[in-house]
Design an enzyme around this catalytic site. Structure first.
Site, PDB file in Angstrom:
ATOM      1  N   LYS A 117       0.837  -1.396   0.100  1.00  0.00           N
ATOM      2  CA  LYS A 117      -0.100   0.361   0.077  1.00  0.00           C
ATOM      3  C   LYS A 117       0.876   0.910  -0.097  1.00  0.00           C
ATOM      4  CE  LYS A 117      -3.619   0.311   2.974  1.00  0.00           C
ATOM      5  NZ  LYS A 117      -4.622  -0.418   4.173  1.00  0.00           N
TER       6      LYS A 117
HETATM    7  C1  E4P Z   1      -7.199   0.985   4.513  1.00  0.00           C
HETATM    8  O1  E4P Z   1      -6.718   1.032   3.221  1.00  0.00           O
HETATM    9  C2  E4P Z   1      -7.443   1.962   5.039  1.00  0.00           C
HETATM   10  O2  E4P Z   1      -5.984   2.628   6.393  1.00  0.00           O
HETATM   11  C3  E4P Z   1      -8.807   2.204   6.575  1.00  0.00           C
HETATM   12  O3  E4P Z   1      -9.363   1.307   6.089  1.00  0.00           O
HETATM   13  C4  E4P Z   1      -8.734   3.980   7.232  1.00  0.00           C
HETATM   14  O4  E4P Z   1      -9.643   3.484   7.837  1.00  0.00           O
HETATM   15  P1  E4P Z   1      -9.739   4.447   9.043  1.00  0.00           P
HETATM   16  O5  E4P Z   1     -10.834   5.715   8.300  1.00  0.00           O
HETATM   17  O6  E4P Z   1     -10.537   3.450   9.875  1.00  0.00           O
HETATM   18  O7  E4P Z   1      -8.693   4.757  10.252  1.00  0.00           O
END
Ligand code: E4P
Length: 225
Positions: A86
Site C-alpha cells: 500500500k
Molecule cells: C485501509 O486501507 C485504510 O487504511 C483504512 O480503512 C482507514 O480506515 P479509518 O478511516 O477507519 O482509519
C-alpha cells in the site's frame, strides 16, 4: 465482492477466516501500531493465519520513492505470499508505484479522497485503489459517489485497476459502495459482524428452535430424534 479485514488483531483475523468468506487482510501504520509489538512478528503471524494465497496489503511507511521501493522489496523477502504494497497517493508514492510496477510488485494505492488521485494511481500501475469512504463522508463529501466516479473512469479508460473501498464506520456505507460496483471492501471486525446482524433473523432462528424443541424435546437440535 471481495471481503478484506482491516485489522492486525490476530484473534479477529482467525475469527473472520473461520466464519466468513475472506479474501485478505489490510493494515496501515496506525493499525499495526495499535498492536504494540514487533511489526514483522505481527505480519508473519497474519501470513501464517491467512495462508500464502490470501491477499495481504501492507503499507509502506516511508515518504520517499526510493525508500518505499526498498521497503516493498524487503516485505516481499520477509513476508511473501500474495502481497500488495500500500502506497499513499503523494508524488513520491506515484513515482514508487511506477518503479514497483516495472519490478512486478503489486501495488494498492491508498489515502485516496478524489477520483483523479485514483486515476493517476491506476495509470502508474496500481492494481487496487483504496478510497477512504468514511473520511470523505466526514468532510461533507460523498464517499460512495467518489467510488462511483472512480469506477466510471476505470471503465472509460479501459483500466484493469480495481476499487478496494476502505474506511467504513457503518454498514450502509458498505452497502452504498457495493451498489456502485466496488470490486472489494476492507472493513474492521465490528462492521464485518454487523453486516449480518438483524433482530428479525435472530427472532426467526429462535422461533425455529422453540418450535422444534416443543415437539422433539429441549436440547434435541439434531435430525437424529
Ligand atoms: C485501509 O486501507 C485504510 O487504511 C483504512 O480503512 C482507514 O480506515 P479509518 O478511516 O477507519 O482509519
Amino acid at each position: 465482492m471481495q471481503y478484506l479485514l482491516d485489522t492486525a488483531n490476530l484473534d479477529a483475523i482467525k475469527k473472520a477466516y473461520n466464519f466468513y468468506p475472506m479474501d485478505g487482510v489490510t493494515t496501515n501504520p496506525t493499525i499495526i501500531s495499535n498492536e504494540n509489538r514487533n511489526f514483522l512478528d505481527i505480519l508473519k503471524d497474519i501470513r501464517n493465519i491467512i495462508g500464502e494465497e490470501s491477499m495481504l496489503h501492507i503499507q509502506a511507511v516511508s515518504t520517499n520513492a526510493e525508500k518505499i521501493v526498498e521497503e516493498a522489496e524487503y516485505l516481499h523477502q520477509i513476508i511473501g505470499g500474495n502481497l500488495y504494497i500500500k502506497i499513499p497517493v503523494i508524488p513520491e508514492g506515484i513515482k514508487a508505484m511506477k518503479i514497483l510496477k516495472d519490478k512486478g510488485i503489486k501495488i494498492t494505492a491508498t489515502a485516496i479522497f478524489t477520483a483523479q488521485q485514483a486515476l493517476m494511481a491506476a495509470m502508474a500501475g496500481a492494481e487496487f485503489v483504496a478510497p477512504y469512504v468514511n473520511r470523505i463522508d466526514n468532510i461533507s463529501g460523498d464517499g460512495a459517489f467518489v467510488v462511483n466516479e472512480i469506477l466510471q473512469l476505470f471503465k472509460h479508460y479501459n483500466l484493469d485497476s480495481k476499487v478496494l473501498a476502505a474506511s467504513f464506520k457503518n454498514v450502509q456505507q458498505v452497502h452504498s459502495v457495493s451498489l456502485a460496483g466496488a470490486q472489494s471492501v476492507t472493513v474492521n471486525p465490528e462492521i464485518l459482524d454487523k453486516m449480518l446482524e438483524h433482530p428479525l433473523t435472530d427472532w426467526s432462528v429462535n422461533q425455529f428452535i422453540n418450535d422444534w424443541e416443543n415437539i422433539y424435546g429441549i436440547g434435541k437440535l439434531t435430525l437424529d430424534v
